[in-house]
Design a protein around this motif. Structure first.
Motif, mmCIF file in Angstrom:
data_model
loop_
_atom_site.group_PDB
_atom_site.id
_atom_site.type_symbol
_atom_site.label_atom_id
_atom_site.label_comp_id
_atom_site.label_asym_id
_atom_site.label_seq_id
_atom_site.Cartn_x
_atom_site.Cartn_y
_atom_site.Cartn_z
ATOM 1 N N ASN A 118 34.287 -22.384 -17.311
ATOM 2 C CA ASN A 118 35.340 -21.524 -16.764
ATOM 3 C C ASN A 118 36.162 -22.258 -15.700
ATOM 4 O O ASN A 118 37.387 -22.142 -15.659
ATOM 5 C CB ASN A 118 34.749 -20.250 -16.164
ATOM 6 N N ASP A 119 35.470 -23.015 -14.842
ATOM 7 C CA ASP A 119 36.166 -23.755 -13.798
ATOM 8 C C ASP A 119 37.083 -24.820 -14.411
ATOM 9 O O ASP A 119 38.234 -24.960 -13.993
ATOM 10 C CB ASP A 119 35.160 -24.415 -12.850
ATOM 11 N N ALA A 120 36.588 -25.542 -15.400
ATOM 12 C CA ALA A 120 37.405 -26.569 -16.058
ATOM 13 C C ALA A 120 38.628 -25.938 -16.726
ATOM 14 O O ALA A 120 39.735 -26.477 -16.646
ATOM 15 C CB ALA A 120 36.561 -27.336 -17.076
ATOM 16 N N ALA A 121 38.430 -24.778 -17.364
ATOM 17 C CA ALA A 121 39.550 -24.095 -18.027
ATOM 18 C C ALA A 121 40.578 -23.632 -16.995
ATOM 19 O O ALA A 121 41.796 -23.752 -17.226
ATOM 20 C CB ALA A 121 39.033 -22.906 -18.834
ATOM 21 N N LEU A 122 40.121 -23.137 -15.870
ATOM 22 C CA LEU A 122 41.031 -22.692 -14.812
ATOM 23 C C LEU A 122 41.837 -23.869 -14.264
ATOM 24 O O LEU A 122 43.052 -23.777 -14.070
ATOM 25 C CB LEU A 122 40.255 -22.005 -13.689
ATOM 26 N N ARG A 123 41.181 -24.999 -14.031
ATOM 27 C CA ARG A 123 41.887 -26.194 -13.534
ATOM 28 C C ARG A 123 42.911 -26.679 -14.554
ATOM 29 O O ARG A 123 44.015 -27.078 -14.191
ATOM 30 C CB ARG A 123 40.892 -27.288 -13.178
ATOM 31 N N ASP A 124 42.551 -26.643 -15.845
ATOM 32 C CA ASP A 124 43.511 -27.020 -16.897
ATOM 33 C C ASP A 124 44.716 -26.083 -16.883
ATOM 34 O O ASP A 124 45.855 -26.527 -17.005
ATOM 35 C CB ASP A 124 42.844 -26.984 -18.281
ATOM 36 N N GLN A 125 44.448 -24.798 -16.740
ATOM 37 C CA GLN A 125 45.527 -23.800 -16.710
ATOM 38 C C GLN A 125 46.450 -24.052 -15.515
ATOM 39 O O GLN A 125 47.672 -23.982 -15.646
ATOM 40 C CB GLN A 125 44.926 -22.394 -16.636
ATOM 41 N N MET A 126 45.870 -24.378 -14.376
ATOM 42 C CA MET A 126 46.682 -24.658 -13.193
ATOM 43 C C MET A 126 47.545 -25.891 -13.403
ATOM 44 O O MET A 126 48.721 -25.908 -13.013
ATOM 45 C CB MET A 126 45.768 -24.841 -11.965
ATOM 46 N N GLU A 127 47.013 -26.921 -14.038
ATOM 47 C CA GLU A 127 47.791 -28.129 -14.340
ATOM 48 C C GLU A 127 48.939 -27.819 -15.279
ATOM 49 O O GLU A 127 50.045 -28.322 -15.105
ATOM 50 C CB GLU A 127 46.889 -29.213 -14.932
ATOM 51 N N GLN A 128 48.688 -26.983 -16.293
ATOM 52 C CA GLN A 128 49.737 -26.616 -17.234
ATOM 53 C C GLN A 128 50.843 -25.824 -16.546
ATOM 54 O O GLN A 128 52.017 -26.027 -16.832
ATOM 55 C CB GLN A 128 49.152 -25.802 -18.400
ATOM 56 N N LEU A 129 50.473 -24.945 -15.625
ATOM 57 C CA LEU A 129 51.464 -24.162 -14.890
ATOM 58 C C LEU A 129 52.339 -25.067 -14.010
ATOM 59 O O LEU A 129 53.534 -24.828 -13.858
ATOM 60 C CB LEU A 129 50.794 -23.101 -14.040
ATOM 61 N N LYS A 130 51.738 -26.119 -13.426
ATOM 62 C CA LYS A 130 52.506 -27.054 -12.598
ATOM 63 C C LYS A 130 53.564 -27.767 -13.440
ATOM 64 O O LYS A 130 54.643 -28.051 -12.966
ATOM 65 C CB LYS A 130 51.583 -28.108 -12.006
ATOM 66 N N LYS A 131 53.209 -28.069 -14.688
ATOM 67 C CA LYS A 131 54.110 -28.826 -15.569
ATOM 68 C C LYS A 131 55.241 -27.978 -16.113
ATOM 69 O O LYS A 131 56.264 -28.505 -16.518
ATOM 70 C CB LYS A 131 53.319 -29.435 -16.725
ATOM 71 N N SER A 132 55.058 -26.661 -16.149
ATOM 72 C CA SER A 132 56.095 -25.797 -16.735
ATOM 73 C C SER A 132 57.106 -25.316 -15.716
ATOM 74 O O SER A 132 57.089 -25.552 -14.599
ATOM 75 C CB SER A 132 55.474 -24.588 -17.426
#
Length: 144
Positions: A130-144
């Protein structure tokens, strides 16, 4: 390893006194060095505690309590922070030692604290996923 350099508050920072142009320029040069080295994650100054809000939990399981600033004891307050990611504690100390006196006038104080990484807090496989998925989601949001 992530470390937070916590810049302690002073009477001036609590009074809303802005840094001199020279100090601001020195801090910008320092932040640029951190960025060029690839270790800077975030760096910001904070407004005085007069605009701050504290949420306290006065009793276990009880309702949180909201307390508006200002707060006393300037030395216990935070005026700013820099978040870095480095390879070692020693490297974090080296970077912290290079920071200009954050308030000038010989009043600056920096507290260096290591940030917990999720595997240090839990070994639960689902929580780690869950933590890894949340960090990935945060990275994707930064890029968009």
């Amino acid at each position: 390893m992530r470390f937070m350099m916590i810049v302690k508050g002073t009477k001036d920072s609590e009074a809303g006194v802005k840094p001199s142009e020279e100090l601001f320029a020195a801090m910008m040069r320092y932040n640029e060095e951190l960025a060029k080295a690839g270790v800077l994650l975030a760096a910001d100054g904070l407004q005085s505690s007069a605009s701050g809000i504290r949420i306290s939990y006065p009793e276990p399981g009880g309702k949180p309590k909201v307390i508006d600033g200002p707060f006393t004891e300037a030395k216990e307050l935070i005026a700013g922070y820099t978040l870095i990611e480095v390879k070692s504690r020693e490297e974090a100390i080296e970077w912290a030692m290079r920071m200009p006196d954050p308030h000038g006038f010989g009043e600056g104080e920096i507290e260096l604290r290591q940030v917990f990484e999720t595997p240090e807090l839990t070994q639960d496989p689902q929580m780690l996923i869950n933590d890894a998925a949340l960090r990935d989601q945060m990275e994707q949001l930064k890029k968009s």
